[in-house]
Structures are given as structure tokens and as C-alpha cells.
Design an enzyme around this catalytic site. Structure first.
Site, PDB file in Angstrom:
ATOM      1  N   LYS A   6       1.227  -0.976  -0.187  1.00  0.00           N
ATOM      2  CA  LYS A   6      -0.018   0.002   0.003  1.00  0.00           C
ATOM      3  C   LYS A   6       0.977   0.979   0.123  1.00  0.00           C
ATOM      4  CE  LYS A   6      -4.078  -2.274   2.436  1.00  0.00           C
ATOM      5  NZ  LYS A   6      -4.663  -2.882   3.025  1.00  0.00           N
ATOM      6  N   GLN A  19      -5.241  -1.539   9.531  1.00  0.00           N
ATOM      7  CA  GLN A  19      -4.743  -2.699   8.569  1.00  0.00           C
ATOM      8  C   GLN A  19      -5.441  -3.719   9.682  1.00  0.00           C
ATOM      9  OE1 GLN A  19      -3.885  -3.295   5.723  1.00  0.00           O
ATOM     10  NE2 GLN A  19      -3.833  -6.009   5.997  1.00  0.00           N
ATOM     11  N   ASP A  66     -10.862   3.005   3.468  1.00  0.00           N
ATOM     12  CA  ASP A  66     -11.340   1.288   3.154  1.00  0.00           C
ATOM     13  C   ASP A  66     -12.559   1.141   3.303  1.00  0.00           C
ATOM     14  OD1 ASP A  66      -9.106  -0.460   3.548  1.00  0.00           O
ATOM     15  OD2 ASP A  66      -9.210  -0.456   6.534  1.00  0.00           O
TER      16      ASP A  66
HETATM   17  N1  GUN Z   1      -6.618  -7.153   5.605  1.00  0.00           N
HETATM   18  C1  GUN Z   1      -7.177  -7.393   4.895  1.00  0.00           C
HETATM   19  N2  GUN Z   1      -7.987  -7.020   3.613  1.00  0.00           N
HETATM   20  C2  GUN Z   1      -7.503  -5.757   4.147  1.00  0.00           C
HETATM   21  C3  GUN Z   1      -8.293  -4.444   3.843  1.00  0.00           C
HETATM   22  O1  GUN Z   1      -8.326  -4.560   2.849  1.00  0.00           O
HETATM   23  N3  GUN Z   1      -7.956  -3.274   4.988  1.00  0.00           N
HETATM   24  C4  GUN Z   1      -7.421  -2.815   5.779  1.00  0.00           C
HETATM   25  N4  GUN Z   1      -7.424  -1.978   6.929  1.00  0.00           N
HETATM   26  N5  GUN Z   1      -7.193  -4.473   6.564  1.00  0.00           N
HETATM   27  C5  GUN Z   1      -6.828  -5.849   5.644  1.00  0.00           C
END
Ligand code: GUN
Length: 283
Positions: free
Chosen positions: A53, A97, A120
């Protein structure tokens, strides 16, 4: 192979080029879109995701901040970090996350994020906006799936879409997005009695369960579009999805591979959401 591949890497490159151009335009107005990624603990998969990311931010010219905290961070401390990022004017998107350590209430942390920075799309305000068709951030993975359908010019109106999985992150928002495009939508899950009877009726199937071979060739109507959200490992340790790709590709009309399908689209849509958050602020 009869199915055509929907290439998530190629589509991501296209979309990220557009993001990069819009970031450049915004920077010319004195605004650099910024994403804060917060990682608590040292979950190996999460470490890979957050690195990707941050790299995507660098590639598209965005500002990013990666906050890494030990697994011992308290919920109160994490909530204080979220508050600080809510107030930080250089940050347009906040991503905590998941999963979080067990002593932290993940939903409480998600609800602490300002909906204006909820890139998100996990906040209840974002979920409510999606449900009612109001403006708001869409969760990145199902949003990426919609972009993949758009990329092949697929008309959803009147089609039957079957979503396998009912998670808050993928299954439920996916169903709402398909519904918004006038598909007839069925959500299947672990309590569904006859999954095959459902999927055989489907023009579009989204598999989002997190289990290998949930969808096999005998369950797919010839010509159907199959989107595979799964991220699993096979017996040889190789990355695979929820769909038996080798079998289903002989029946489906379109199919997404794993890797190189939905996965890269998730991060791409995170870039889009962060950019759009900054653009909204810029008016
Ligand atoms: N853990 C796995 N996929 C994601 C996501 O798309 N966003 C977040 N914040 N955590 C994750």
C-alpha cells in the site's frame, strides 16, 4: 481454455496511470493526497499488504505515512493515534490494517476514523452510504470487482449475480454494488443448502469465502463471469483463489486469475479512494 482472462494487473496499471495524472493536477493546486497506514503487531501477511500500500502511494506520487506499533499497544493508545490522524491536514485517508490484536475492539477503532477519511469504506457511515446510494467510500475489494466488470463492458441490468460469502468487507458490500447496477443478487454462505443449484443460475459469480475450490466447473453456467476474491495457498504453498481455476476456465466466459486478478485491484481502489478524498477537500 474458453474463458477470457480479466487481467487485474493490466487494469490496475491503467487506473493507476489515471490516478497519477490526477495526483499531479492536485499537487499543482498545492494539495498532495496523503494516506496513513497503521499496523499493529507483526502479522506477516499484514506486513506484506501494508508495504504494498505504501509502495502504491509512492508510485502514484501520493504522500504516505506508515505507523508500526507493537502488538502490546493498548486500545486507548490506538484510538489516540486515530484521533491525531483525523486532525492531521496532510492525511486524507486512514487505514488501520486488520486483523488487530485480540485485546483491541476492531469495530470501535474503525468507528473512530473520520468517515471523511475512511478510505477502506469500513465505517458504518460508509456502509450506510453504500446501502442508501449516498456518496461515500466503497470498500476497495468489491469496488475493484465492479471496475473489472466495467472494464469488459458488462451490463449487469437484469443479470443474476451470485455472491459466495457474506463478510462486511467483501460479500455484503459486493451484493449492494451489484444491486445498485440492477442485477438480481443472491448471497450464499455457509448456511446455504444447495450452493451448486444457486451458482448454476448465475450470470456473474463472485467467490469471496477464503477457501480453496469453493467453486468448481460443474457449478458454473457456460459463459458466466467468475470473479475470484480468494487468497489461499495450495498444497505446494502456491497462491490460489477460491475458484478451481483450471476447471472453471473451460466453462466460464470470463475469469479472474489468482494471483494477478482482484488482488492488485484492491490496492488500486485504495489509491482512488485516497485521491478522491483529497479532491473532495479541494472542492
Ligand atoms: N486486512 C485484509 N484486507 C484489508 C483491507 O482491505 N483493509 C484493512 N484495513 N485491513 C485488511
Amino acid at each position: 481454455m474458453t474463458a477470457q482472462l480479466i487481467d487485474g494487473n493490466a487494469l490496475s496499471r491503467q487506473l493507476r496511470a489515471d490516478v497519477t495524472a490526477r495526483v499531479t493536477a492536485l499537487k499543482a493546486k498545492g494539495i498532495t493526497p496523503g494516506l496513513a497506514v497503521v499496523l499493529v503487531g507483526d502479522n506477516p501477511a499484514s506486513q506484506v499488504y501494508v508495504r504494498n500500500k505504501v509502495k502504491a502511494c509512492e508510485d502514484t506520487g501520493m504522500h504516505s505515512v506508515l505507523e508500526r506499533w507493537p502488538a502490546t499497544l493498548s486500545e486507548t493508545e490506538l484510538l489516540a493515534r486515530v484521533d491525531a490522524l483525523n486532525a492531521d491536514t496532510t492525511i486524507h485517508g486512514i487505514l488501520v490494517q486488520l486483523p488487530l490484536p485480540a485485546h483491541i475492539d476492531a469495530q470501535k477503532v474503525i468507528e473512530a476514523i473520520s468517515p471523511a477519511k475512511d478510505v477502506d469504506g469500513f465505517h458504518i457511515a460508509s456502509a450506510g452510504a453504500l446501502m442508501t446510494g449516498m456518496p461515500g467510500f466503497w470498500p476497495c475489494t468489491p469496488y475493484g470487482c465492479m471496475k473489472m466488470l466495467e472494464s469488459i463492458g458488462y451490463e449487469l441490468k437484469g443479470k443474476h449475480a451470485v455472491v459466495i460469502g457474506r463478510s462486511n468487507i467483501v460479500g455484503k458490500p459486493m451484493a449492494l454494488m451489484l444491486l445498485q447496477q440492477n442485477a438480481t443478487v443472491t448471497i450464499c454462505h455457509s448456511g446455504t443448502k444447495d450452493l451448486k443449484a444457486m451458482t448454476l443460475q448465475a450470470d456473474v459469480i463472485v467467490a469471496a469465502v477464503g477457501k480453496r475450490n469453493v467453486l468448481t466447473a460443474d457449478m458454473v453456467k457456460p459463459g458466466a463471469v467468475v470473479l475470484d476474491v480468494g487468497m489461499n495457498r495450495n498444497d505446494e504453498g502456491k497462491l490460489c483463489g477460491d475458484v478451481d481455476f483450471d476447471g472453471v476456465k473451460e466453462v466460464a466466459g470470463w475469469i479472474t486469475p489468482v494471483p494477478g486478478g482482484v488482488g492488485p485491484m484492491t490496492i488500486t481502489m485504495l489509491m482512488v479512494n485516497t485521491l478522491e478524498s483529497a479532491e473532495r477537500l479541494a472542492g
